[in-house]
Design a protein around this motif. Structure first.
Motif, PDB file in Angstrom:
ATOM      1  N   LEU A  32       0.795  -1.229   0.000  1.00 11.31           N
ATOM      2  CA  LEU A  32       0.000   0.000   0.000  1.00 11.31           C
ATOM      3  C   LEU A  32       0.828   1.280   0.000  1.00 11.31           C
ATOM      4  N   ASN A  33       2.070   1.192   0.461  1.00 12.73           N
ATOM      5  CA  ASN A  33       2.973   2.348   0.447  1.00 12.73           C
ATOM      6  C   ASN A  33       4.411   1.839   0.605  1.00 12.73           C
ATOM      7  N   ASN A  34       5.376   2.744   0.659  1.00 11.82           N
ATOM      8  CA  ASN A  34       6.795   2.368   0.721  1.00 11.82           C
ATOM      9  C   ASN A  34       7.362   2.288   2.134  1.00 11.82           C
ATOM     10  N   SER A  35       6.539   2.356   3.144  1.00 12.50           N
ATOM     11  CA  SER A  35       7.055   2.406   4.513  1.00 12.50           C
ATOM     12  C   SER A  35       7.913   1.186   4.860  1.00 12.50           C
ATOM     13  N   PHE A  36       7.483   0.004   4.489  1.00 15.95           N
ATOM     14  CA  PHE A  36       8.232  -1.207   4.846  1.00 15.95           C
ATOM     15  C   PHE A  36       9.605  -1.212   4.170  1.00 15.95           C
ATOM     16  N   ILE A  37       9.647  -0.928   2.896  1.00 12.59           N
ATOM     17  CA  ILE A  37      10.919  -0.903   2.162  1.00 12.59           C
ATOM     18  C   ILE A  37      11.823   0.193   2.717  1.00 12.59           C
ATOM     19  N   ASP A  38      11.267   1.366   2.982  1.00 13.48           N
ATOM     20  CA  ASP A  38      12.058   2.464   3.547  1.00 13.48           C
ATOM     21  C   ASP A  38      12.612   2.095   4.922  1.00 13.48           C
ATOM     22  N   PHE A  39      11.794   1.427   5.731  1.00 16.86           N
ATOM     23  CA  PHE A  39      12.258   1.018   7.061  1.00 16.86           C
ATOM     24  C   PHE A  39      13.367  -0.028   6.951  1.00 16.86           C
ATOM     25  N   CYS A  40      13.195  -0.988   6.057  1.00 10.09           N
ATOM     26  CA  CYS A  40      14.231  -2.014   5.851  1.00 10.09           C
ATOM     27  C   CYS A  40      15.561  -1.375   5.469  1.00 10.09           C
ATOM     28  N   LYS A  41      15.517  -0.378   4.601  1.00 10.64           N
ATOM     29  CA  LYS A  41      16.737   0.334   4.207  1.00 10.64           C
ATOM     30  C   LYS A  41      17.339   1.059   5.401  1.00 10.64           C
ATOM     31  N   ALA A  42      16.496   1.696   6.199  1.00 10.42           N
ATOM     32  CA  ALA A  42      16.975   2.470   7.351  1.00 10.42           C
ATOM     33  C   ALA A  42      17.677   1.586   8.383  1.00 10.42           C
ATOM     34  N   VAL A  43      17.183   0.357   8.578  1.00 11.99           N
ATOM     35  CA  VAL A  43      17.781  -0.543   9.574  1.00 11.99           C
ATOM     36  C   VAL A  43      18.731  -1.557   8.931  1.00 11.99           C
ATOM     37  N   LYS A  44      18.942  -1.390   7.634  1.00  8.67           N
ATOM     38  CA  LYS A  44      19.880  -2.225   6.877  1.00  8.67           C
ATOM     39  C   LYS A  44      19.570  -3.720   7.001  1.00  8.67           C
ATOM     40  N   CYS A  45      18.302  -4.050   6.780  1.00  5.59           N
ATOM     41  CA  CYS A  45      17.863  -5.447   6.789  1.00  5.59           C
ATOM     42  C   CYS A  45      17.255  -5.791   5.442  1.00  5.59           C
ATOM     43  N   LYS A  46      17.548  -6.985   4.981  1.00  4.06           N
ATOM     44  CA  LYS A  46      16.991  -7.442   3.713  1.00  4.06           C
ATOM     45  C   LYS A  46      15.628  -8.075   3.970  1.00  4.06           C
ATOM     46  N   PRO A  47      14.589  -7.560   3.297  1.00  2.00           N
ATOM     47  CA  PRO A  47      13.251  -8.114   3.531  1.00  2.00           C
ATOM     48  C   PRO A  47      12.993  -9.394   2.758  1.00  2.00           C
ATOM     49  N   VAL A  48      12.093 -10.180   3.288  1.00  3.35           N
ATOM     50  CA  VAL A  48      11.542 -11.335   2.593  1.00  3.35           C
ATOM     51  C   VAL A  48      10.069 -11.009   2.396  1.00  3.35           C
TER      52      VAL A  48
END
Length: 189
Positions: A162-178
């Motif tokens: 629905l928005n980019n919050s999850f991807i932006d947060f993953c980048k901020a905490v340097k974690c690769k999402p699944v």
């Protein structure tokens, strides 16, 4: 261990889901984020403490609680602000009575209740966001929960499309999402 075969322990939960779907218009119960995935994940991860925001009728909550029951331990803290999907009386009605000893339901706004709850907990194993899906609210919940998630713990979010919050947060905490399906995201701390 074959956790899929253990889903038979969820028969009464599945029956209640069908009962709700027969009584409530689709616009009120929405979709469910693959609840069997939560059962399997909780059986594998064996969390002691899970915090979720957004309960509605309690589908995902029920599968998490059944996994905890099958694990023989764990507590689920759920925060929900009743709204058009589920009224105050309907929040969590799918959760079987036999599993409620592992569940603490907190009714209220997660912007107030989440910080209050986390202040009282040393750490959490899993945080699951499924409440208001605006960029600002999702980022608030991620940023609030992240410091309390133990190393090796999980942050899970529904409706990440629905928005980019999850991807932006993953980048901020340097974690690769699944991502599981187009809308369910997971990161490991």
């Amino acid at each position: 261990m074959d956790y899929y075969s253990e889903l038979r322990n969820c028969k009464d939960i599945i029956r209640k889901i069908y009962e709700i779907q027969a009584k409530v218009p689709r616009s009120r119960y929405g979709g469910y984020p693959n609840p069997e995935i939560f059962y399997i994940l909780m059986r594998k991860v064996k969390p002691k403490i899970v915090v979720e925001t957004g309960v509605s009728f309690g589908v995902t909550s029920s599968f998490i609680l059944q996994a905890m029951e099958d694990n023989g331990f764990g507590i689920l803290y759920s925060i929900d602000l009743p709204f058009e999907f589920a009224t105050k009386e309907e929040v969590g009605i799918i959760v079987p009575k036999r599993l409620r000893h592992r569940w603490e339901l907190i009714l209220g706004d997660s912007k107030i209740e989440l910080p209050r709850l986390l202040k009282d907990l040393d750490s959490i194993d899993v945080f699951f966001h499924d409440s208001l899906h605006t960029y600002e609210h999702m980022m608030f919940e991620y940023k609030t929960a992240w410091p309390k998630i133990k190393k090796g713990g999980y942050l899970i979010s529904d409706d990440i499309h629905l928005n980019n919050s999850f991807i932006d947060f993953c980048k901020a905490v340097k974690c690769k999402p699944v991502t599981l399906s187009a809308n369910l995201g997971i990161i490991v701390k």
